[in-house]
Motif scaffolding. Structure first.
Motif, PDB file in Angstrom:
ATOM      1  N   ASN A 114       2.432 -38.367  12.185  1.00 15.91           N
ATOM      2  CA  ASN A 114       2.508 -37.171  13.005  1.00 15.91           C
ATOM      3  C   ASN A 114       3.042 -35.990  12.190  1.00 15.91           C
ATOM      4  O   ASN A 114       4.045 -35.373  12.518  1.00 15.91           O
ATOM      5  CB  ASN A 114       3.407 -37.429  14.217  1.00 15.91           C
ATOM      6  CG  ASN A 114       3.341 -36.318  15.229  1.00 15.91           C
ATOM      7  OD1 ASN A 114       2.365 -35.576  15.284  1.00 15.91           O
ATOM      8  ND2 ASN A 114       4.386 -36.189  16.037  1.00 15.91           N
ATOM      9  N   ILE A 190       8.655 -48.052  22.829  1.00 17.60           N
ATOM     10  CA  ILE A 190       8.615 -46.633  22.433  1.00 17.60           C
ATOM     11  C   ILE A 190       9.960 -46.209  21.849  1.00 17.60           C
ATOM     12  O   ILE A 190      10.016 -45.571  20.787  1.00 17.60           O
ATOM     13  CB  ILE A 190       8.244 -45.750  23.642  1.00 17.60           C
ATOM     14  CG1 ILE A 190       6.797 -46.022  24.075  1.00 17.60           C
ATOM     15  CG2 ILE A 190       8.432 -44.275  23.299  1.00 17.60           C
ATOM     16  CD1 ILE A 190       6.392 -45.304  25.351  1.00 17.60           C
ATOM     17  N   GLY A 193      10.618 -47.133  18.397  1.00 16.33           N
ATOM     18  CA  GLY A 193       9.824 -46.451  17.384  1.00 16.33           C
ATOM     19  C   GLY A 193       8.559 -47.169  16.982  1.00 16.33           C
ATOM     20  O   GLY A 193       7.910 -46.807  15.997  1.00 16.33           O
ATOM     21  N   THR A 196       4.127 -44.537  19.885  1.00 14.09           N
ATOM     22  CA  THR A 196       4.315 -43.141  20.311  1.00 14.09           C
ATOM     23  C   THR A 196       3.130 -42.754  21.183  1.00 14.09           C
ATOM     24  O   THR A 196       1.987 -43.168  20.921  1.00 14.09           O
ATOM     25  CB  THR A 196       4.390 -42.179  19.105  1.00 14.09           C
ATOM     26  OG1 THR A 196       3.179 -42.288  18.324  1.00 14.09           O
ATOM     27  CG2 THR A 196       5.575 -42.495  18.228  1.00 14.09           C
ATOM     28  N   TYR A 205      -1.640 -44.772  22.964  1.00  7.30           N
ATOM     29  CA  TYR A 205      -0.477 -44.833  22.082  1.00  7.30           C
ATOM     30  C   TYR A 205      -0.940 -44.963  20.628  1.00  7.30           C
ATOM     31  O   TYR A 205      -1.957 -45.591  20.339  1.00  7.30           O
ATOM     32  CB  TYR A 205       0.412 -46.044  22.403  1.00  7.30           C
ATOM     33  CG  TYR A 205       0.873 -46.133  23.827  1.00  7.30           C
ATOM     34  CD1 TYR A 205       2.089 -45.568  24.227  1.00  7.30           C
ATOM     35  CD2 TYR A 205       0.120 -46.821  24.783  1.00  7.30           C
ATOM     36  CE1 TYR A 205       2.525 -45.663  25.537  1.00  7.30           C
ATOM     37  CE2 TYR A 205       0.549 -46.917  26.090  1.00  7.30           C
ATOM     38  CZ  TYR A 205       1.750 -46.341  26.469  1.00  7.30           C
ATOM     39  OH  TYR A 205       2.172 -46.442  27.771  1.00  7.30           O
ATOM     40  N   ALA A 208       3.365 -47.082  15.520  1.00  2.59           N
ATOM     41  CA  ALA A 208       4.247 -46.227  14.724  1.00  2.59           C
ATOM     42  C   ALA A 208       5.162 -47.066  13.836  1.00  2.59           C
ATOM     43  O   ALA A 208       5.308 -48.274  14.016  1.00  2.59           O
ATOM     44  CB  ALA A 208       5.082 -45.334  15.643  1.00  2.59           C
TER      45      ALA A 208
END
Length: 284
Positions: A114, A190, A193, A196, A205, A208
């Motif tokens: 991201n 979530i 981590g 996301t 989603y 991540a």
């Protein structure tokens, strides 16, 4: 009588010998000296110029993994940017094809970062699963509940869903193979981590990497700092051997990491001179 050599056999043999040589170079980071001690990084590290021409994506990945900088402030598994692979294996189509095979064979996982750019991180699956285990261990030490969802996540979601993203319904369906899924389970993944939410579609989603967000700022700042350094030079270029000795002030990732990234993404280009390899800012 002259011996007839099969061209295909010769080519295959040459490629095999080259791959074996590359694997020996990668193994250098774990080599021992004559006294039985581990060689220091400076003793066995190849110059970056020698690491920009690999013929095998898997070898390049393992080499970069072994050289991933030690980062104290973020417990992140070693990761390789896809752009870095493009800097070390000249044929991008080959990289994409071999990376897809490694992904489907569950050797590596690919994560969308991201950063606001088209960045993808590649992590060896064993490293990623070890990170998940460390998260569970910390939660168990704090006596937190619902940690069984991490076992379901590893055994049913990660094992069967190899793409970088997953829909809410599919996620719940796979998790339910381990037990009864609650909203709290998704929230736990979530918060840990491991997932996301996508901004465009809240029912989707991204898989991540925990704690990697701490490095986004350093990654972006390091790119800008390196480009700025070169742009201040008279011809916007430096010898690679001199450049890789410089230290970056605003990135915990080292100079080699950023040079590979910017060469592979096309922001920098290299050319050979009689005095050595030169890195120059692309004027495209």
């Amino acid at each position: 009588m002259n011996k007839v050599t099969n061209p295909e056999t010769s080519a295959t043999g040459a490629k095999k010998r080259r791959r074996e040589k590359e694997e020996e170079q990668v193994g250098c980071s774990h080599a021992e000296n004559e006294d039985g001690g581990i060689l220091s990084e400076d003793q066995c590290l190849l110059s970056l110029q020698d690491e920009l021409n690999f013929s095998d994506t898997s070898v390049a990945l393992r080499m970069m993994r072994s050289q991933f900088p030690r980062i104290d402030q973020a417990s992140v598994p070693p990761f390789i940017l896809q752009s870095q692979l493009y800097s070390s294996v000249n044929d991008r189509t080959q990289v994409d094809r071999e990376l897809e095979c490694l992904r489907r064979d569950k050797v590596v996982r690919v994560f969308k970062l991201n950063t606001g750019q088209d960045d993808h991180a590649i992590i060896f699956l064993d490293d990623y699963l070890n990170q998940v285990d460390r998260i569970v261990k910390r939660m168990e030490e704090k006596k937190q509940s619902d940690v069984e969802v991490f076992k379901w996540f590893k055994g049913h979601v990660l094992d069967s869903k190899l793409e970088p993203s997953i829909g809410h319904d599919e996620l719940c369906s796979l998790l339910s193979l381990g037990g009864k899924v609650k909203d709290a389970h998704i929230t736990l993944l979530i918060n840990a981590g491991l997932l996301t939410r996508q901004l465009i579609d809240p029912d989707m989603y991204w898989f991540a990497v925990p704690s990697i967000g701490k490095l986004w700022k350093g990654l972006l700042q390091g790119r800008n700092e390196l480009l700025s350094l070169l742009k201040r030079r008279r011809h916007k270029e430096m010898f690679l051997a001199d450049l890789e000795k410089r230290r970056l002030r605003f990135s915990p990732l080292d100079m080699r990491f950023h040079i590979r990234d910017l060469i592979g993404s096309g922001h920098l280009k290299t050319f050979q001179t009689t005095s050595g390899l030169v890195v120059r800012v692309s004027r495209d």
